[in-house]
Structure formats: structure tokens, C-alpha cells
Write a protein that holds these residues in place. Structure first.
Motif, mmCIF file in Angstrom:
data_model
loop_
_atom_site.group_PDB
_atom_site.id
_atom_site.type_symbol
_atom_site.label_atom_id
_atom_site.label_comp_id
_atom_site.label_asym_id
_atom_site.label_seq_id
_atom_site.Cartn_x
_atom_site.Cartn_y
_atom_site.Cartn_z
ATOM 1 N N ALA A 10 24.438 9.327 -4.443
ATOM 2 C CA ALA A 10 24.492 10.729 -4.876
ATOM 3 C C ALA A 10 24.094 10.846 -6.347
ATOM 4 C CB ALA A 10 25.900 11.284 -4.656
ATOM 5 N N ALA A 11 24.528 9.890 -7.169
ATOM 6 C CA ALA A 11 24.188 9.960 -8.601
ATOM 7 C C ALA A 11 22.672 9.951 -8.776
ATOM 8 C CB ALA A 11 24.831 8.800 -9.351
ATOM 9 N N VAL A 12 21.989 9.092 -8.025
ATOM 10 C CA VAL A 12 20.534 9.010 -8.143
ATOM 11 C C VAL A 12 19.880 10.295 -7.618
ATOM 12 C CG1 VAL A 12 18.478 7.770 -7.333
ATOM 13 C CG2 VAL A 12 20.507 6.494 -8.089
ATOM 14 N N ARG A 13 20.310 10.730 -6.439
ATOM 15 C CA ARG A 13 19.678 11.929 -5.853
ATOM 16 C C ARG A 13 19.934 13.168 -6.715
ATOM 17 N NH1 ARG A 13 21.417 10.183 -0.038
ATOM 18 N NH2 ARG A 13 19.565 9.018 0.591
ATOM 19 N N CYS A 14 21.190 13.344 -7.134
ATOM 20 C CA CYS A 14 21.527 14.532 -7.938
ATOM 21 C C CYS A 14 20.880 14.428 -9.323
ATOM 22 C CB CYS A 14 23.039 14.685 -8.077
ATOM 23 S SG CYS A 14 23.854 15.032 -6.504
ATOM 24 N N GLY A 15 20.826 13.208 -9.857
ATOM 25 C CA GLY A 15 20.196 13.016 -11.156
ATOM 26 C C GLY A 15 18.732 13.415 -11.112
ATOM 27 N N ARG A 16 18.047 13.001 -10.081
ATOM 28 C CA ARG A 16 16.622 13.347 -9.974
ATOM 29 C C ARG A 16 16.444 14.848 -9.816
ATOM 30 N NH1 ARG A 16 12.629 9.338 -6.860
ATOM 31 N NH2 ARG A 16 11.144 10.749 -7.818
ATOM 32 N N ARG A 17 17.309 15.426 -8.987
ATOM 33 C CA ARG A 17 17.162 16.866 -8.703
ATOM 34 C C ARG A 17 17.407 17.698 -9.966
ATOM 35 N NH1 ARG A 17 20.707 17.929 -3.888
ATOM 36 N NH2 ARG A 17 19.388 16.255 -3.083
ATOM 37 N N HIS A 18 18.308 17.253 -10.815
ATOM 38 C CA HIS A 18 18.730 18.106 -11.930
ATOM 39 C C HIS A 18 18.355 17.553 -13.307
ATOM 40 C CE1 HIS A 18 20.644 20.721 -9.093
ATOM 41 N NE2 HIS A 18 21.219 19.664 -8.536
#
Ligand code: FDA
Length: 503
Positions: free
Chosen positions: A68-76
């Protein structure tokens, strides 16, 4: 994402939406933020007010949190820096030199399980485990198994294995990274991959190329190695009037050519120089080797201690074999300090007159120490392209310049830094050239830092420092980066850039 939120808030909302419990998330406004940030930090140079701190700390406890950290980091637009043991010499796992950099620390301290299968001589270790925890678990499972990695027990598995990792067993068994047989990684798309699903190129890159450029490694499968139930250690000290310069001069050719079950390293912090050895066998046999190869050192039976391999890890870390093994489990480590280190590879013995001159450096009040780790043995028989770590055959030893101090303030900082840099400059004629190489795990931002071109790390600029750590493997690392993380999400001051398409 709720409207009106800034990038950090959106990142946090995204994480919570993905199931990360809010208690695992900390921002500078959280009461425990500073304590968590400082919890495994090893270099006070990177906690000053002009250094950019993380906008959040994600204290992941499950793989899904890291994903989640990677996915949310990329998204935001929040980059992720993984932190395992926090020992990076230049603080890259928790601090940025770029004041505009918006990043979160993904703290892996909770990923510290070590599961040993002694029948298969294998183990799985979480990235957040320390080397001491790995050694302790391996020795608890078997008296004749070990893992070849570094000397400091609080170093984290994640950074150490992904940058290579050498210690007292390297001449017999190579690097820690040479003994990794599988890994679990979160890639730039947030997928959870193992060796089979990540493919051999990416698996090659994370065993010595520095993990931070390619993803977040959560755990590692280790091949354990055989050691005898009894090993022998000694430390002998020799001052200038006991021929220290002459002995170090001779040591340079002798130590890399000793049998591979013997390592004889040197540490010098003013006088006397310390010659420290580990032999995978009994004292009587060790003395035969010393008499045959290095009689001038004058090692005698009374210098020897016969102990178990696990006691030898305590011996090298704490200078005594009688301290309790449980010290290996103490994650708090030494008192926080300021640190600067640099490294060289020595390929021809340095002349004696240079060592004689070096004492004047070592006797300055602001002096640090020199650590000489001999290669040869197994290190010389592994191909320089087998892993990204290229410093194999032809390298006599690694020379580390290491300074640490406790006083705050610029005067102390400048004095210590110029000691390290001055001695390093003076050694230039005597060490590897074209390029002058160094070891990535002894991170040194003086070698060069990244610059961006069109918001992607410049390959041309990164080559300046990259070939010093990786020589001919740098281009392959950049090709793997282009495949695994073409958008350059995982980046820091010395991350591998994607190889430009035209290359
Ligand atoms: P840290 O967590 O700071 O990470 C280092 C780098 O790796 C950062 O860029 C980080 O983002 C990245 N990273 C960390 N975990 C990751 C993960 N799970 N996935 C992806 N990227 C990750 N070396 C050696 O070979 N032999 C030795 O004997 C010693 N001794 C020693 C003593 C002391 C006191 C220090 C401070 C250092 C050493 N070292 C060493 C160097 C050590 O191997 C090096 O600093 C390691 O990178 C430290 O790993 P940590 O996980 O502790 O660092």
C-alpha cells in the motif's frame, strides 16, 4: 481522495483506505514521530534542521502495508525510502539532501522474523532483522551452521544484503549477498514478487546493487554455511616500536593469500595497530599457518582463544568473547554519534614509507580509524559480474576510513570531515584507479550525487559515482532499473538511474 487535501494527507487517506491501521502511521505532528525516526538512526549528521525529514513514517507490520505504501506513494507523489537497520552512512534511508523532496520512510523494523531450517542449511530472514538476530537464531538452531555477513550486530539485513555485506567469513564463503537464494520484494507497481516471479535480472540487481533503487525487499532466503564447533580468534597489538609499519606493509601481501579459512584484519586508531584473526579450526593449526606465512607477527598460543563461531561474533563486535550472546539481540546499539566514512580498494601493497607517514594522521586529536579487510580466498574466485559487487580478484583489501564524534557543531564537523577527506586524498596514488573504486555499503556522497533530467535521474551524471561502486556492472544495473522501475519512483541521492532508451 477527499478534495482540498495536500499530497501527504491524500497519501495517508489512501493508506488507511488500503487497510493500514492509523496507529502505524506517523507524521511530524504525531507525538512519537521523532522517537520513531531516531529509533534506528546511526548518524547524527542527518538530523539537523536543514535536512529534509520524511512527511510520514509507515511502520509496516504486514506485506500488504508495504504494498500500500508503494501504491499510495506513487498515486499521490510521495516517494518511499525503505529503512531496515538505519545504518546508512549518509542517512539515505531516513533523510534527504533535497529540501523539496517529499518522501515517507517505510520502516521495516517489524519484519524481523528469522526462521532457520537446519536440516536444509537454509533460513528466511526479514529485512528488519539485525545481523545479530540472524547470527543468534542460526546458532540457536545449530552449532555447525553460520551466516557470512558483517561485524556490527545492529546493522539491518535489508540494507546490508542488498549492498553486498562482508565480514569475518568472507574469505571462506564470500559476501552475504553471495549466499542469498531467494527474496520477497514489493516492486514499483506494489506487486509482491519472489525470485521466480521477479526474474533473474532483478534478483541479480538486489544482491549488491543497493535495494533502494529497485523496490522494497521484505525478506531473504539465506544459504547457511558450515563452521566447525570450535574456531579460534586472536587480537595482537603492535606499536610503532614493535615494527607496526613494517608489519602492516607485509600484511598487505600476506593476508589476502592466507588459506581461506583464516582471516586476519587490521584496525588502526593511533597506536598500537590491532591485528584481529578468525580461524575456522583449532589454535594449533592456526599457529602452524602463522608460523608458515607470517612469523614476524609473533603470534603465540597465549594469544589464541578457542570458542564457538557465535562467540566469535560477540568477540569481534564487543572485543570480548565472554560477554553474553544476548548482546547480539540488543537493537539499541552504540550511543548516537556523528559519522563520516570513505573506502578504497587496494590492489598493490602500499609502500612502507606511506604507512610511516600515516601515523602522523592517526595521531592527530581529530583522527578516526582505518580498517583493513583482506579479500582473496573465495572473494577472488567469484566472477566480478556474478552479482553487482565487482571488487573480486585483484583486490588485496578494502581500506575504510571511519570517523565518528560526539560533539555537536560545525567546528567539530569540519575538523573530522577534513581528516577523513585529507587522508583519503593523500592515499590516492596508492589505491585502485580508473576508476578509484569504493564499496556501496560504505556510502559516500563525496563520490557524486544524482541530478534530474526531465524528472528522471540522469544516467550520465550517475555514472560518475556509479562506476566507482559497480564498475562494469553499473550499466546492467541501469538496464534492470529501466525494466523494473522505468518511472524512477524509487530514488535517492545515489539510486541507480534507468538506462536511457537510446543507449
Ligand atoms: P538502512 O536501513 O539505513 O538502509 C541502507 C540503504 O538501503 C538505504 O538506501 C535504504 O533505503 C536501503 N534499504 C534498506 N532496507 C531496504 C529494503 N528492505 N529494501 C530496499 N532497500 C532497502 N558493512 C559491511 O559490509 N560489513 C561490516 O562489517 C559493516 N559494519 C558496519 C558497522 C557500522 C557501525 C555501520 C554504521 C555500518 C556497517 N556496515 C558494514 C555498512 C552496512 O552494511 C550498510 O550501512 C548497510 O546498508 C546498512 O543496512 P541497514 O539496513 O542497517 O541500513
Amino acid at each position: 481522495v477527499a478534495s482540498g487535501l495536500n499530497a501527504t494527507d491524500s497519501f495517508l487517506v489512501c493508506l488507511i483506505g488500503a487497510g493500514v491501521p492509523p496507529r502505524l502511521l506517523q507524521t511530524p505532528a504525531s507525538p512519537s514521530y521523532s522517537a520513531t525516526l531516531l529509533s534506528s538512526l546511526r548518524n547524527l549528521r542527518y538530523v539537523t534542521s536543514d535536512i529534509q525529514r520524511p512527511v510520514a513514517i509507515v511502520a509496516a507490520t504486514e506485506p500488504a502495508h508495504a504494498q500500500a505504501a508503494v501504491r499510495c506513494g506513487r498515486r499521490h507523489g510521495v516517494r518511499v525510502r525503505a529503512r531496515s537497520g538505519g545504518h546508512d552512512y549518509e542517512g539515505l534511508s531516513y533523510a534527504s539532501l533535497d529540501p523539496r523532496e517529499r518522501f515517507a520512510v517505510l520502516d521495516l523494523a517489524a519484519f524481523r522474523d528469522v526462521r532457520v531450517d537446519s536440516a536444509r542449511a537454509e533460513a528466511w530472514a526479514g529485512s528488519g532483522a539485525t545481523l545479530g538476530e540472524v547470527y543468534y537464531a542460526v546458532a540457536a538452531a545449530s552449532r555447525v551452521l553460520a551466516f557470512p555477513a558483517g561485524i556490527c550486530p545492529t546493522v539491518g539485513v535489508g540494507g546490508h544484503l542488498s549492498g553486498g555485506g562482508f565480514g569475518t567469513l568472507m574469505r571462506r564463503y564470500g559476501l552475504a549477498a553471495d549466499n542469498v537464494i531467494d527474496a520477497v520484494l514489493v516492486d514499483a507497481d506494489g506487486r509482491l514478487l519472489n525470485r521466480t516471479t521477479m526474474g533473474e535480472d532483478l534478483f541479480w540487481a538486489i544482491r549488491g546493487g543497493g535495494g533502494e533503487s529497485f523496490g522494497v525487499i521484505l525478506s531473504w532466503k539465506l544459504r547457511l554455511v558450515r563452521v566447525p564447533e570450535t574456531v579460534t580468534v586472536f587480537t595482537v597489538r603492535r606499536s610503532i616500536n614493535q615494527s607496526a609499519s613494517q608489519l602492516i606493509t607485509k600484511w598487505q601481501a600476506i593476508a589476502p593469500a592466507l588459506p581461506s579459512d583464516l582471516i586476519l584484519r587490521v584496525a588502526v586508531r593511533s597506536q598500537p595497530a590491532r591485528f584481529e584473526a578468525l580461524f575456522l579450526g583449532r589454535c594449533s593449526r592456526l599457529l602452524e599457518h602463522m608460523r608458515a606465512h607470517f612469523p614476524d607477527l609473533g603470534v603465540t598460543q597465549s594469544d589464541c582463544e578457542e570458542i564457538s563461531w557465535i562467540q566469535s561474533t560477540v568477540y569481534f563486535a564487543f572485543y570480548s568473547s565472554s560477554k553474553p550472546l544476548e548482546l547480539l539481540l540488543d537493537r539499541s546499539g552504540e550511543t548516537p554519534r556523528y559519522v563520516k566514512a570513505k573506502s578504497d580498494y587496494v590492489q598493490e601493497p602500499i609502500p612502507r614509507h606511506v604507512w610511516e607517514r600515516t601515523w602522523s594522521w592517526l595521531e592527530k586529536p581529530e583522527a578516526g580509524l582505518l580498517i583493513l579487510d583482506p579479500y582473496g580466498g573465495r572473494m577472488g574466485s567469484i566472477s566480478p559480474s556474478a552479482t553487482p559487487f565487482p571488487h573480486r580478484k585483484g583486490n588485496l583489501y578494502n581500506l575504510q576510513y571511519y570517523s565518528y564524534w560526539f560533539e555537536n557543531g560545525t567546528a567539530a564537523l569540519e575538523k573530522r570531515m577534513s581528516w577523513v577527506r585529507g587522508l583519503y586524498e593523500e592515499m590516492e596514488p596508492y589505491v585502485s584507479k580508473n576508476p578509484r573504486t569504493g564499496y556501496v555499503n560504505y556510502r559516500d556522497l563525496d563520490l557524486g550525487t544524482n541530478e534530474l533530467e526531465d524528472n528522471v535521474t540522469s544516467y550520465a551524471r550517475a555514472r560518475i559515482w556509479g562506476e566507482k561502486y559497480f564498475k562494469g556492472n553499473f550499466e546492467r544495473l541501469a538496464a534492470v532499473k529501466a525494466m523494473a522501475d522505468p518511472d524512477d519512483f524509487f530514488r535517492n541521492e545515489q539510486s541507480i538511474p534507468p538506462l536511457p532508451a537510446a543507449k
